[in-house]
Design a protein around this motif. Structure first.
Motif, PDB file in Angstrom:
ATOM      1  N   LEU B  25      35.486 -24.121 108.937  1.00  0.00           N
ATOM      2  CA  LEU B  25      36.303 -22.899 108.935  1.00  0.00           C
ATOM      3  C   LEU B  25      37.778 -23.239 109.039  1.00  0.00           C
ATOM      4  O   LEU B  25      38.612 -22.726 108.281  1.00  0.00           O
ATOM      5  CB  LEU B  25      35.889 -21.979 110.085  1.00  0.00           C
ATOM      6  N   MET B  29      40.529 -22.428 106.184  1.00  0.00           N
ATOM      7  CA  MET B  29      41.607 -21.477 106.470  1.00  0.00           C
ATOM      8  C   MET B  29      42.978 -22.054 106.139  1.00  0.00           C
ATOM      9  O   MET B  29      43.970 -21.325 106.111  1.00  0.00           O
ATOM     10  CB  MET B  29      41.551 -21.019 107.930  1.00  0.00           C
ATOM     11  N   GLU B  30      43.016 -23.356 105.899  1.00  0.00           N
ATOM     12  CA  GLU B  30      44.267 -23.943 105.431  1.00  0.00           C
ATOM     13  C   GLU B  30      44.456 -23.634 103.944  1.00  0.00           C
ATOM     14  O   GLU B  30      45.570 -23.660 103.438  1.00  0.00           O
ATOM     15  CB  GLU B  30      44.250 -25.464 105.613  1.00  0.00           C
ATOM     16  N   SER B  33      42.837 -17.359 102.752  1.00  0.00           N
ATOM     17  CA  SER B  33      42.787 -16.507 103.936  1.00  0.00           C
ATOM     18  C   SER B  33      41.350 -16.297 104.398  1.00  0.00           C
ATOM     19  O   SER B  33      40.405 -16.367 103.612  1.00  0.00           O
ATOM     20  CB  SER B  33      43.420 -15.157 103.636  1.00  0.00           C
ATOM     21  N   PHE B  34      41.229 -16.019 105.656  1.00  0.00           N
ATOM     22  CA  PHE B  34      39.924 -15.811 106.276  1.00  0.00           C
ATOM     23  C   PHE B  34      39.104 -14.786 105.511  1.00  0.00           C
ATOM     24  O   PHE B  34      37.904 -14.967 105.292  1.00  0.00           O
ATOM     25  CB  PHE B  34      40.125 -15.344 107.710  1.00  0.00           C
ATOM     26  N   LEU B  37      37.123 -15.924 102.543  1.00  0.00           N
ATOM     27  CA  LEU B  37      36.048 -16.889 102.757  1.00  0.00           C
ATOM     28  C   LEU B  37      34.720 -16.174 102.946  1.00  0.00           C
ATOM     29  O   LEU B  37      34.635 -15.194 103.682  1.00  0.00           O
ATOM     30  CB  LEU B  37      36.347 -17.728 103.995  1.00  0.00           C
ATOM     31  N   LYS B  60      30.975 -14.034 110.199  1.00  0.00           N
ATOM     32  CA  LYS B  60      32.138 -14.923 110.214  1.00  0.00           C
ATOM     33  C   LYS B  60      33.030 -14.671 111.414  1.00  0.00           C
ATOM     34  O   LYS B  60      33.530 -15.601 112.024  1.00  0.00           O
ATOM     35  CB  LYS B  60      33.098 -14.741 109.029  1.00  0.00           C
ATOM     36  N   LEU B  64      34.735 -17.200 114.163  1.00  0.00           N
ATOM     37  CA  LEU B  64      36.167 -17.279 114.419  1.00  0.00           C
ATOM     38  C   LEU B  64      36.464 -17.059 115.899  1.00  0.00           C
ATOM     39  O   LEU B  64      37.279 -17.760 116.500  1.00  0.00           O
ATOM     40  CB  LEU B  64      36.886 -16.226 113.576  1.00  0.00           C
ATOM     41  N   ALA B 111      47.436 -17.346 109.909  1.00  0.00           N
ATOM     42  CA  ALA B 111      46.153 -17.151 109.244  1.00  0.00           C
ATOM     43  C   ALA B 111      45.316 -16.127 109.996  1.00  0.00           C
ATOM     44  O   ALA B 111      44.703 -15.240 109.403  1.00  0.00           O
ATOM     45  CB  ALA B 111      45.401 -18.477 109.139  1.00  0.00           C
ATOM     46  N   CYS B 112      45.328 -16.258 111.320  1.00  0.00           N
ATOM     47  CA  CYS B 112      44.566 -15.319 112.136  1.00  0.00           C
ATOM     48  C   CYS B 112      45.097 -13.911 111.984  1.00  0.00           C
ATOM     49  O   CYS B 112      44.344 -12.954 111.820  1.00  0.00           O
ATOM     50  CB  CYS B 112      44.626 -15.720 113.607  1.00  0.00           C
ATOM     51  N   SER B 115      44.116 -11.778 109.034  1.00  0.00           N
ATOM     52  CA  SER B 115      42.705 -11.886 108.697  1.00  0.00           C
ATOM     53  C   SER B 115      41.789 -11.033 109.545  1.00  0.00           C
ATOM     54  O   SER B 115      40.601 -11.245 109.564  1.00  0.00           O
ATOM     55  CB  SER B 115      42.234 -13.323 108.848  1.00  0.00           C
TER      56      SER B 115
END
Lengths: 191, 191
Positions: B25, B29-30, B33-34, B37, B60, B64, B111-112, B115
């Motif tokens: 994960l 996420m790099e 975006s979450f 995925l 998911k 996370l 990213a978080c 997302s």
DNA sequence: CAAGATAAAATACAAATGTCGATTAAAAGC
DNA sequence: GCTTTTAATCGACATTTGTATTTTATCTTG
């Protein structure tokens, strides 16, 4: 694909479907959590074809975001006091108003919280910070605290207030409203 | 179905799969975006069967959340100062540490944010509020501000600080770190 | 190291998601 | 009103999600 001219002068049909979808979502969120709702559920309730849904929104969360933007306008217009006293009084009054606004919509708010609608709810915080920023940029505040950045101060106090509201709303046995506001008054500098 | 005894003495196999999933994960996420995925993507990268995924996590977001709980522990242990000076100093030091902690993880944080991992990120705020609450419950603070509720004060200041950090991290052209901290010092009462 | 316990893999399935192209219905503009 | 534009509907499809059941592989315990 769709015009979406100036936000609001959409085709009559478009406004109708959007309205139906928002109504359906709001109604369903009274029954079960956002996460449990499927796009199909919403469409069934709204009597809108699922394909039409996807012509307007990419997914449920976008519909929710759309709904919360409308709520945002309502919140700002009811919470921001017109007669501007001191920045301190401005903030305290707005805080009290916001507290009441959300208290009256507790069900919706809690539904949002548990549903990943958090990102959307934060839009409201941004809007509120903007409002306080406008007030803090005025000369009387700049004179009172020449070394403070209005933007930073706005973020700080609005963030604090929203955090308190979130905590208060999500608490099963919340402290009395008056106690919260008394504490708040003590934390706000006298300017 | 699964044992999950005391958090950490899991079956070797379980720890391995969980670890693989978290690694996968984080790596994905790099790249995107979450939200983009799929569970399948994560499993493919982790070389874990999809069924196995669902034996550990319901979706998911739960994975996370699991990942962020690990981050939480790291954050708390690096940010909370051990030598307790005044509550004010305690808070300021912790704030500075937190600022650095997140600055160094800006990519993950952003990213978080985008997302729907927001709800999960809020767990960290809760933990931080708890820490400050513990500090504020001690006698020296109670004496200094006998009319203030430690719990409310903790929520207020931690909420304010997190709001500032969020704003600072999500800004494309952030104000200098020192300026942020100078402002902060001005907002914290001298106790 | 062997036996029993248990997690992972494999397979299959119903439901939900998101996207197309074609058709039908209803608005907007003249 | 009539034409043109454009949204809504319909039906179909490939993908993803979440779950259940059986089989295989691996760990733990004595």
């Amino acid at each position: 694909m769709m015009r979406q001219k100036n936000q609001e002068n959409l085709d009559l049909r478009q406004r109708k479907t959007r309205h139906s979808l928002v109504e359906a979502l709001a109604a369903l969120m009274e029954e079960r959590s956002f996460q449990e709702l499927s796009v199909s559920d919403i469409c069934r309730r709204a009597m809108v074809h699922r394909t039409t849904f996807y012509a307007h929104f990419t997914d449920k969360q976008e519909l929710l975001r759309y709904m919360l933007q409308q709520l945002e306008r309502e919140c700002i217009s009811t919470c921001i006091p017109e007669d501007s006293g001191s920045p301190r009084q401005f903030f305290l009054t707005a805080s009290r108003n916001a507290l009441h606004f959300f208290r009256d919509r507790k069900a919706l708010y809690r539904a949002c919280l548990q549903s990943g609608a958090d990102t959307e709810a934060r839009l409201l915080e941004d809007a509120a910070a903007r409002q306080l920023y406008l007030r803090l940029s005025q000369p009387d505040f700049r004179r009172a605290l020449p070394d403070s950045d209005p933007e930073i101060a706005a973020r700080f106090y609005v963030g604090a207030m929203f955090s308190l509201i979130r905590w208060w709303l999500s608490s099963d046995d919340p402290v009395p409203e008056e106690r919260l506001l008394e504490n708040l008054e003590r934390f706000i500098p006298n300017i």
